[in-house]
Motif scaffolding. Structure first.
Motif, PDB file in Angstrom:
ATOM      1  N   LEU A  15     -29.788  15.155   6.306  1.00 11.07           N
ATOM      2  CA  LEU A  15     -30.890  14.108   7.358  1.00 11.07           C
ATOM      3  C   LEU A  15     -32.216  14.707   6.580  1.00 11.07           C
ATOM      4  CD1 LEU A  15     -29.416  15.411  11.045  1.00 11.07           C
ATOM      5  CD2 LEU A  15     -29.431  13.137  10.515  1.00 11.07           C
ATOM      6  N   ILE A  16     -32.954  13.403   7.286  1.00 15.19           N
ATOM      7  CA  ILE A  16     -34.839  13.382   6.891  1.00 15.19           C
ATOM      8  C   ILE A  16     -35.207  12.643   7.528  1.00 15.19           C
ATOM      9  CG2 ILE A  16     -34.649  11.641   5.205  1.00 15.19           C
ATOM     10  CD1 ILE A  16     -36.328  13.152   4.010  1.00 15.19           C
ATOM     11  N   GLY A  17     -36.485  13.049   8.116  1.00 15.09           N
ATOM     12  CA  GLY A  17     -37.295  12.344   8.918  1.00 15.09           C
ATOM     13  C   GLY A  17     -38.670  11.773   8.424  1.00 15.09           C
ATOM     14  N   LEU A  18     -39.272  10.699   8.947  1.00 17.13           N
ATOM     15  CA  LEU A  18     -40.964  10.265   8.667  1.00 17.13           C
ATOM     16  C   LEU A  18     -41.174  10.062   9.646  1.00 17.13           C
ATOM     17  CD1 LEU A  18     -41.802   9.461   6.409  1.00 17.13           C
ATOM     18  CD2 LEU A  18     -41.327   6.732   6.176  1.00 17.13           C
ATOM     19  N   ASP A  19     -42.657   9.786   9.127  1.00 15.00           N
ATOM     20  CA  ASP A  19     -43.872   9.921  10.618  1.00 15.00           C
ATOM     21  C   ASP A  19     -44.969   9.567  10.032  1.00 15.00           C
ATOM     22  OD1 ASP A  19     -44.441  10.632  13.451  1.00 15.00           O
ATOM     23  OD2 ASP A  19     -43.300  10.648  13.918  1.00 15.00           O
ATOM     24  N   ILE A  20     -46.042   9.810  11.001  1.00 10.21           N
ATOM     25  CA  ILE A  20     -47.702   8.989  10.563  1.00 10.21           C
ATOM     26  C   ILE A  20     -47.934  10.357  10.893  1.00 10.21           C
ATOM     27  CG2 ILE A  20     -48.076   7.691  12.192  1.00 10.21           C
ATOM     28  CD1 ILE A  20     -49.218   6.019   9.823  1.00 10.21           C
ATOM     29  N   ASP A  21     -48.214  10.970  11.947  1.00 12.30           N
ATOM     30  CA  ASP A  21     -48.688  11.926  12.551  1.00 12.30           C
ATOM     31  C   ASP A  21     -48.185  13.335  13.074  1.00 12.30           C
ATOM     32  OD1 ASP A  21     -49.938  13.197  15.249  1.00 12.30           O
ATOM     33  OD2 ASP A  21     -49.442  11.818  16.505  1.00 12.30           O
ATOM     34  N   PRO A  22     -49.536  13.906  12.047  1.00  9.12           N
ATOM     35  CA  PRO A  22     -49.502  15.414  11.950  1.00  9.12           C
ATOM     36  C   PRO A  22     -49.241  15.795  12.488  1.00  9.12           C
ATOM     37  CG  PRO A  22     -51.303  14.427  10.972  1.00  9.12           C
ATOM     38  CD  PRO A  22     -50.975  13.322  11.845  1.00  9.12           C
ATOM     39  N   LYS A  23     -49.128  15.986  13.806  1.00  7.05           N
ATOM     40  CA  LYS A  23     -49.614  16.569  14.953  1.00  7.05           C
ATOM     41  C   LYS A  23     -48.394  16.796  15.327  1.00  7.05           C
ATOM     42  CE  LYS A  23     -54.572  17.330  16.884  1.00  7.05           C
ATOM     43  NZ  LYS A  23     -55.366  16.383  17.966  1.00  7.05           N
ATOM     44  N   ILE A  24     -47.523  15.606  15.242  1.00  7.62           N
ATOM     45  CA  ILE A  24     -45.919  15.954  15.856  1.00  7.62           C
ATOM     46  C   ILE A  24     -45.395  16.238  15.344  1.00  7.62           C
ATOM     47  CG2 ILE A  24     -45.704  13.322  15.314  1.00  7.62           C
ATOM     48  CD1 ILE A  24     -45.578  13.686  18.679  1.00  7.62           C
ATOM     49  N   ARG A  25     -45.518  16.396  13.808  1.00  9.09           N
ATOM     50  CA  ARG A  25     -45.154  17.077  13.194  1.00  9.09           C
ATOM     51  C   ARG A  25     -44.779  18.482  13.514  1.00  9.09           C
ATOM     52  NH1 ARG A  25     -44.875  17.250   7.065  1.00  9.09           N
ATOM     53  NH2 ARG A  25     -47.150  18.192   6.513  1.00  9.09           N
ATOM     54  N   LYS A  26     -46.150  18.629  13.871  1.00  6.74           N
ATOM     55  CA  LYS A  26     -45.354  20.422  14.443  1.00  6.74           C
ATOM     56  C   LYS A  26     -45.018  20.682  15.081  1.00  6.74           C
ATOM     57  CE  LYS A  26     -50.388  21.601  11.898  1.00  6.74           C
ATOM     58  NZ  LYS A  26     -52.026  21.722  12.600  1.00  6.74           N
ATOM     59  N   ILE A  27     -44.863  20.155  16.731  1.00  8.52           N
ATOM     60  CA  ILE A  27     -44.033  20.269  17.745  1.00  8.52           C
ATOM     61  C   ILE A  27     -42.676  19.542  16.874  1.00  8.52           C
ATOM     62  CG2 ILE A  27     -43.846  19.045  20.049  1.00  8.52           C
ATOM     63  CD1 ILE A  27     -46.484  17.761  20.124  1.00  8.52           C
ATOM     64  N   ALA A  28     -41.989  19.216  16.318  1.00 13.18           N
ATOM     65  CA  ALA A  28     -41.100  19.005  15.651  1.00 13.18           C
ATOM     66  C   ALA A  28     -40.451  20.074  14.942  1.00 13.18           C
ATOM     67  CB  ALA A  28     -40.613  17.481  15.129  1.00 13.18           C
ATOM     68  N   GLN A  29     -41.270  20.788  14.594  1.00 10.68           N
ATOM     69  CA  GLN A  29     -41.094  21.496  13.130  1.00 10.68           C
ATOM     70  C   GLN A  29     -40.912  23.231  13.806  1.00 10.68           C
ATOM     71  OE1 GLN A  29     -44.156  21.867  10.894  1.00 10.68           O
ATOM     72  NE2 GLN A  29     -43.789  20.845   8.901  1.00 10.68           N
ATOM     73  N   LYS A  30     -41.164  22.876  14.928  1.00 10.69           N
ATOM     74  CA  LYS A  30     -41.712  24.328  16.462  1.00 10.69           C
ATOM     75  C   LYS A  30     -39.480  24.165  16.651  1.00 10.69           C
ATOM     76  CE  LYS A  30     -46.171  25.851  16.773  1.00 10.69           C
ATOM     77  NZ  LYS A  30     -47.115  25.644  18.110  1.00 10.69           N
ATOM     78  N   LYS A  31     -39.561  23.054  17.229  1.00 14.69           N
ATOM     79  CA  LYS A  31     -38.013  22.177  18.132  1.00 14.69           C
ATOM     80  C   LYS A  31     -37.061  23.087  17.209  1.00 14.69           C
ATOM     81  CE  LYS A  31     -38.045  19.274  21.025  1.00 14.69           C
ATOM     82  NZ  LYS A  31     -37.872  17.960  21.977  1.00 14.69           N
ATOM     83  N   LEU A  32     -37.296  22.377  15.397  1.00 18.26           N
ATOM     84  CA  LEU A  32     -36.533  22.409  14.696  1.00 18.26           C
ATOM     85  C   LEU A  32     -36.685  23.772  14.526  1.00 18.26           C
ATOM     86  CD1 LEU A  32     -37.504  19.034  12.249  1.00 18.26           C
ATOM     87  CD2 LEU A  32     -34.896  19.432  13.668  1.00 18.26           C
ATOM     88  N   SER A  33     -36.639  24.479  14.872  1.00 19.08           N
ATOM     89  CA  SER A  33     -37.209  26.083  13.823  1.00 19.08           C
ATOM     90  C   SER A  33     -36.037  27.010  15.612  1.00 19.08           C
ATOM     91  CB  SER A  33     -38.473  26.767  13.884  1.00 19.08           C
ATOM     92  OG  SER A  33     -39.205  26.032  12.405  1.00 19.08           O
ATOM     93  N   LYS A  34     -36.804  26.427  16.594  1.00 12.50           N
ATOM     94  CA  LYS A  34     -35.787  26.864  17.631  1.00 12.50           C
ATOM     95  C   LYS A  34     -34.613  27.107  17.647  1.00 12.50           C
ATOM     96  CE  LYS A  34     -36.215  26.842  22.680  1.00 12.50           C
ATOM     97  NZ  LYS A  34     -37.085  26.223  23.929  1.00 12.50           N
ATOM     98  N   HIS A  35     -34.018  25.656  17.164  1.00 10.86           N
ATOM     99  CA  HIS A  35     -32.531  25.802  17.377  1.00 10.86           C
ATOM    100  C   HIS A  35     -31.935  26.000  16.237  1.00 10.86           C
ATOM    101  CE1 HIS A  35     -32.030  23.060  21.057  1.00 10.86           C
ATOM    102  NE2 HIS A  35     -33.714  22.614  20.704  1.00 10.86           N
TER     103      HIS A  35
END
Length: 214
Positions: A70-90
């Protein structure tokens, strides 16, 4: 932020509240699990999420099929920080790429599947077509596209409910969705076997699932 794109809740400062907004307005477990069911991630398949948002869909897909790439693509750096924290949590490792709204940073014919959830209603027509063109380019021949997003309302009540989304996200970008034009754009981008496969009526509109083949 590139022209034709907007943050997850229409305004940059609202991004941190995105997950809460989804939980309050939509049957989140139902529509997200249906999305992954339609995606059917397979072992060793190379799969892109276009517009990974806060990373919830990537978490579900990774847990359902740990051997998928899996790989993700987005345009929003703020939303990436949220996603990175969520993935790390899991305890999940999924690459999250950013881009500027033009060409995707991937080679042609790279992915077995591309999926997207609640992204296209944020894009104006030009951006929708540009993104679909890039998805078509990076998919392998025979590759599958899965989209979950707002579609043509299934009743007058659903149409009235969707005005709340339009007031927040803008009428310019959401009108194509509510008018049922997204499948036409997918066809215009070269895809075949385009169809609406399912839908869920929510508190704020009809959430529809689409699939197509390159």
């Amino acid at each position: 932020m590139s022209k034709g794109y907007s943050p997850a809740l229409g305004f940059d400062w609202l991004s941190v509240w995105y997950d809460l907004a989804i939980k309050l307005t939509m049957p989140e477990g139902k529509f997200r699990n249906l999305l992954i069911d339609h995606l059917k991630p397979g072992a060793r398949e190379y799969i892109l999420e276009f517009g990974f948002g806060t990373g919830t869909n990537l978490c579900l897909a990774a847990k359902k099929s740990p051997q998928s790439q899996l790989i993700g693509l987005d345009i929003d750096p703020k939303i990436r920080k949220i996603a990175q924290k969520k993935l790390s949590k899991h305890k999940l490792e999924v690459p999250l790429e950013l881009y500027e709204g033009g060409l995707f940073p991937f080679e042609s014919n790279s992915f077995d599947k591309v999926y997207s959830c609640l992204v296209f209603h944020h894009l104006d027509k030009e951006a929708k077509l540009k993104s679909l063109g890039e998805i078509y380019r990076v998919l392998k021949p025979g590759g599958k596209l899965i989209i979950g997003d707002w579609g043509k309302p299934k009743s007058r009540i659903m149409r009235m409910a969707f005005y709340s989304v339009q007031l927040l996200d803008g009428f310019k970008t959401t009108s194509d969705n509510v008018n049922g034009l997204l499948p036409e754009f997918v066809i215009d981008s070269g895809f075949t076997n385009v169809e609406e496969t399912d839908f869920i009526n929510t508190k704020i509109g009809s959430f529809c699932f689409y699939k197509a083949i390159k």
